[in-house]
Design a protein around this motif. Structure first.
Motif, PDB file in Angstrom:
ATOM      1  N   ARG A 166       0.836  -1.217   0.000  1.00 42.07           N
ATOM      2  CA  ARG A 166       0.000   0.000   0.000  1.00 42.07           C
ATOM      3  C   ARG A 166       0.865   1.260   0.000  1.00 42.07           C
ATOM      4  N   ILE A 167       1.823   1.298  -0.919  1.00 41.00           N
ATOM      5  CA  ILE A 167       2.694   2.458  -1.076  1.00 41.00           C
ATOM      6  C   ILE A 167       2.132   3.327  -2.203  1.00 41.00           C
ATOM      7  N   PRO A 168       1.758   4.574  -1.918  1.00 37.66           N
ATOM      8  CA  PRO A 168       1.158   5.427  -2.951  1.00 37.66           C
ATOM      9  C   PRO A 168       2.078   5.612  -4.157  1.00 37.66           C
ATOM     10  N   LYS A 169       1.471   5.514  -5.343  1.00 41.40           N
ATOM     11  CA  LYS A 169       2.212   5.757  -6.586  1.00 41.40           C
ATOM     12  C   LYS A 169       1.197   6.129  -7.665  1.00 41.40           C
ATOM     13  N   GLU A 170       1.529   7.089  -8.459  1.00 48.38           N
ATOM     14  CA  GLU A 170       0.626   7.560  -9.503  1.00 48.38           C
ATOM     15  C   GLU A 170       0.300   6.422 -10.472  1.00 48.38           C
ATOM     16  N   GLY A 171      -0.977   6.241 -10.727  1.00 47.90           N
ATOM     17  CA  GLY A 171      -1.416   5.222 -11.676  1.00 47.90           C
ATOM     18  C   GLY A 171      -1.583   3.840 -11.086  1.00 47.90           C
ATOM     19  N   VAL A 172      -1.311   3.668  -9.788  1.00 49.28           N
ATOM     20  CA  VAL A 172      -1.434   2.362  -9.135  1.00 49.28           C
ATOM     21  C   VAL A 172      -2.598   2.403  -8.145  1.00 49.28           C
ATOM     22  N   ASN A 173      -3.511   1.462  -8.275  1.00 48.81           N
ATOM     23  CA  ASN A 173      -4.646   1.386  -7.369  1.00 48.81           C
ATOM     24  C   ASN A 173      -4.213   0.718  -6.067  1.00 48.81           C
ATOM     25  N   ILE A 174      -4.102   1.511  -5.007  1.00 45.37           N
ATOM     26  CA  ILE A 174      -3.711   0.937  -3.713  1.00 45.37           C
ATOM     27  C   ILE A 174      -4.909   0.856  -2.771  1.00 45.37           C
ATOM     28  N   GLY A 175      -6.108   1.116  -3.317  1.00 46.80           N
ATOM     29  CA  GLY A 175      -7.305   1.057  -2.493  1.00 46.80           C
ATOM     30  C   GLY A 175      -7.889  -0.334  -2.368  1.00 46.80           C
ATOM     31  N   THR A 176      -7.412  -1.245  -3.161  1.00 44.57           N
ATOM     32  CA  THR A 176      -7.948  -2.601  -3.139  1.00 44.57           C
ATOM     33  C   THR A 176      -7.596  -3.316  -1.839  1.00 44.57           C
ATOM     34  N   GLY A 177      -8.474  -4.226  -1.439  1.00 46.16           N
ATOM     35  CA  GLY A 177      -8.219  -5.042  -0.246  1.00 46.16           C
ATOM     36  C   GLY A 177      -7.196  -6.126  -0.490  1.00 46.16           C
ATOM     37  N   ILE A 178      -6.818  -6.327  -1.755  1.00 45.12           N
ATOM     38  CA  ILE A 178      -5.809  -7.343  -2.083  1.00 45.12           C
ATOM     39  C   ILE A 178      -4.447  -6.758  -1.750  1.00 45.12           C
ATOM     40  N   GLN A 179      -4.096  -6.816  -0.476  1.00 48.66           N
ATOM     41  CA  GLN A 179      -2.855  -6.220   0.029  1.00 48.66           C
ATOM     42  C   GLN A 179      -2.424  -6.982   1.271  1.00 48.66           C
ATOM     43  N   LEU A 180      -1.182  -6.811   1.640  1.00 50.37           N
ATOM     44  CA  LEU A 180      -0.656  -7.466   2.826  1.00 50.37           C
ATOM     45  C   LEU A 180      -1.216  -6.835   4.099  1.00 50.37           C
ATOM     46  N   PRO A 188       2.157 -26.786 -11.446  1.00 44.52           N
ATOM     47  CA  PRO A 188       1.075 -26.943 -10.462  1.00 44.52           C
ATOM     48  C   PRO A 188       0.647 -25.634  -9.809  1.00 44.52           C
ATOM     49  N   LEU A 189       1.547 -24.643  -9.775  1.00 51.71           N
ATOM     50  CA  LEU A 189       1.200 -23.353  -9.207  1.00 51.71           C
ATOM     51  C   LEU A 189       0.047 -22.691  -9.957  1.00 51.71           C
ATOM     52  N   THR A 190      -0.042 -22.953 -11.266  1.00 50.60           N
ATOM     53  CA  THR A 190      -1.059 -22.276 -12.075  1.00 50.60           C
ATOM     54  C   THR A 190      -2.473 -22.664 -11.671  1.00 50.60           C
ATOM     55  N   THR A 191      -2.634 -23.820 -11.012  1.00 50.22           N
ATOM     56  CA  THR A 191      -3.971 -24.223 -10.581  1.00 50.22           C
ATOM     57  C   THR A 191      -4.475 -23.347  -9.432  1.00 50.22           C
ATOM     58  N   VAL A 192      -3.571 -22.603  -8.790  1.00 47.92           N
ATOM     59  CA  VAL A 192      -3.979 -21.665  -7.738  1.00 47.92           C
ATOM     60  C   VAL A 192      -4.746 -20.493  -8.351  1.00 47.92           C
ATOM     61  N   LEU A 193      -4.557 -20.258  -9.652  1.00 52.83           N
ATOM     62  CA  LEU A 193      -5.245 -19.260 -10.468  1.00 52.83           C
ATOM     63  C   LEU A 193      -4.773 -17.833 -10.209  1.00 52.83           C
ATOM     64  N   PHE A 194      -4.844 -17.364  -8.971  1.00 54.02           N
ATOM     65  CA  PHE A 194      -4.502 -15.983  -8.666  1.00 54.02           C
ATOM     66  C   PHE A 194      -3.284 -15.939  -7.746  1.00 54.02           C
ATOM     67  N   PRO A 195      -2.176 -15.334  -8.177  1.00 51.78           N
ATOM     68  CA  PRO A 195      -0.994 -15.252  -7.311  1.00 51.78           C
ATOM     69  C   PRO A 195      -1.290 -14.630  -5.948  1.00 51.78           C
ATOM     70  N   TRP A 196      -2.189 -13.619  -5.916  1.00 47.40           N
ATOM     71  CA  TRP A 196      -2.476 -12.978  -4.634  1.00 47.40           C
ATOM     72  C   TRP A 196      -3.215 -13.904  -3.665  1.00 47.40           C
ATOM     73  N   ARG A 197      -3.578 -15.108  -4.110  1.00 51.52           N
ATOM     74  CA  ARG A 197      -4.187 -16.075  -3.188  1.00 51.52           C
ATOM     75  C   ARG A 197      -3.190 -16.522  -2.119  1.00 51.52           C
ATOM     76  N   PHE A 198      -1.896 -16.298  -2.366  1.00 53.03           N
ATOM     77  CA  PHE A 198      -0.889 -16.619  -1.349  1.00 53.03           C
ATOM     78  C   PHE A 198      -0.983 -15.674  -0.153  1.00 53.03           C
ATOM     79  N   LEU A 199      -1.816 -14.643  -0.249  1.00 55.24           N
ATOM     80  CA  LEU A 199      -2.056 -13.789   0.909  1.00 55.24           C
ATOM     81  C   LEU A 199      -2.833 -14.532   1.998  1.00 55.24           C
ATOM     82  N   THR A 200      -3.467 -15.656   1.654  1.00 55.69           N
ATOM     83  CA  THR A 200      -4.046 -16.501   2.704  1.00 55.69           C
ATOM     84  C   THR A 200      -2.946 -16.978   3.642  1.00 55.69           C
ATOM     85  N   LEU A 201      -1.808 -17.292   3.059  1.00 55.89           N
ATOM     86  CA  LEU A 201      -0.682 -17.798   3.843  1.00 55.89           C
ATOM     87  C   LEU A 201      -0.020 -16.692   4.654  1.00 55.89           C
TER      88      LEU A 201
END
Length: 355
Positions: free
Chosen positions: A263-277, A333-346
């Motif tokens: 969640r580091i502010p940067k022009e053109g980057v959406n940091i409002g999403t809940g998909i964050q650490l 096998p990693l591709t079956t996870v579909l979304f890389p940000w799913r590792f935020l569960t971990l």
């Protein structure tokens, strides 16, 4: 139950209620998949009434043509939803009850897990981190990811199965198998995310006890056998819905940037999403890294538990970033996870432990 334990349950219930206050409003809130799950619960119940067991086919889906969703997707949340229908709840209310339960009960299971390693106050802090992580709330409010939300209940218990097996053979065997069954039939992809780290954790817990290792192996296999009605079609019939042509390349366009992750502010980057650490989670990981570095430079003995979950947090966080794309392309096998940000569960789990 001891009075202090009752207070902990009440406390976690109150925190869950505050975090999910929007659920108590009339109707269903907007999310990516929330309305889909409401419809699936209704269709699932109809399929059961039509005599399907296990349910494989949603007959009224796709304008009456049907849809084989349960061939390759999870089913336990919908079985539970069907049972809740007996309380004369609407399907929207059933969905919201399940969502609330996912947060509340995961707080309890994390606390139970933590008490096996940490004092009471530390365990409460960890539980708060576990249920209030931005990714947890994104799962609920932004994604409406019912099954993944419910899987958080069982994840802390997976890290306790070796302790269950140490206490009592048959009881521990049965509990372990049921936990594996619950995770596989709730959201198998979450287990896939956790599996390499779980295996290493179990090895560290078992040490060189071959008998205990054999008990664990048989308990895991029995849990898989209990889930065979869902796992086997998921593996062998998935080809008929051509998921490899539609889903398994999604990962290439869903990496997040370091700015979004932290969640580091940067022009053109959406940091409002809940998909964050999360600010609190990233601070805890950074502080743990500093403390580990200090211990190393001071030549002090390492706390293996802390080091394990610190490394887990860092690896999981890196796998969400586009710099790890070559790793995803190498290990298919990693591709079956579909979304890389799913590792935020971990990272949600490991950061709560570090907290």
């Amino acid at each position: 139950m001891k009075s202090q334990s009752v207070l902990v349950v009440i406390f976690i219930f109150i925190v869950s209620t505050v975090l999910l206050f929007s659920l108590f409003q009339k109707g269903i809130y907007n999310s990516h998949d929330g309305e889909v799950h409401v419809a699936r619960i209704a269709q699932f119940r109809q399929a059961l009434e039509d005599g399907q067991l296990p349910v494989r086919w949603l007959g009224n889906w796709n304008f009456g043509y049907g849809y084989p969703a349960l061939v390759y997707a999870y089913s336990l949340p919908y079985y539970i939803g069907t049972l809740l229908k007996q309380l004369n709840l609407s399907y929207e209310e059933i969905y919201k009850v399940l969502i609330f339960s996912s947060l509340f009960f995961s707080g309890l299971t994390f606390y139970y897990f933590s008490r096996n390693y940490f004092p009471k106050t530390a365990s409460i802090i960890g539980s708060l981190f576990y249920i209030s992580a931005p990714y947890r709330l994104a799962d609920i409010y932004e994604r409406g990811a019912l099954a993944e939300c419910l899987s958080f209940i069982f994840l802390p218990l997976l890290f306790l199965v070796v302790k269950f097996l140490k206490k009592e053979y048959f009881g521990g065997f049965l509990v372990t198998s049921l936990i594996v069954f619950a995770v596989l039939t709730t959201h198998a992809l979450t287990l896939l995310v956790f599996l390499p780290f779980l295996l290493l954790f179990w090895i560290l817990e078992i040490k060189k006890d071959r008998v205990l290792a054999a008990k664990l192996l048989f308990a895991l296999l029995f849990g898989v056998l209990l889930s065979a009605f869902q796992i086997l079609p998921m593996i062998f019939e998935q080809k008929y819905v051509e998921l490899d042509k539609t889903y398994f390349n999604i990962f290439q366009g869903t990496f997040i940037s370091i700015n979004q992750l932290l969640r580091i502010p940067k022009e053109g980057v959406n940091i409002g999403t809940g998909i964050q650490l999360g600010l609190a989670q990233s601070s805890v990981i950074l502080l743990s890294l500093v403390l580990a570095g200090y211990e190393f430079l001071s030549r002090r003995s390492f706390d293996k538990f802390t080091i394990f979950f610190l490394i887990t947090s860092l690896v999981a966080a890196l796998l969400t970033l586009d710099i790890s794309k070559s790793v995803w392309l190498t290990f298919k096998p990693l591709t079956t996870v579909l979304f890389p940000w799913r590792f935020l569960t971990l990272t949600t789990f490991s950061a709560a432990i570090l907290a």
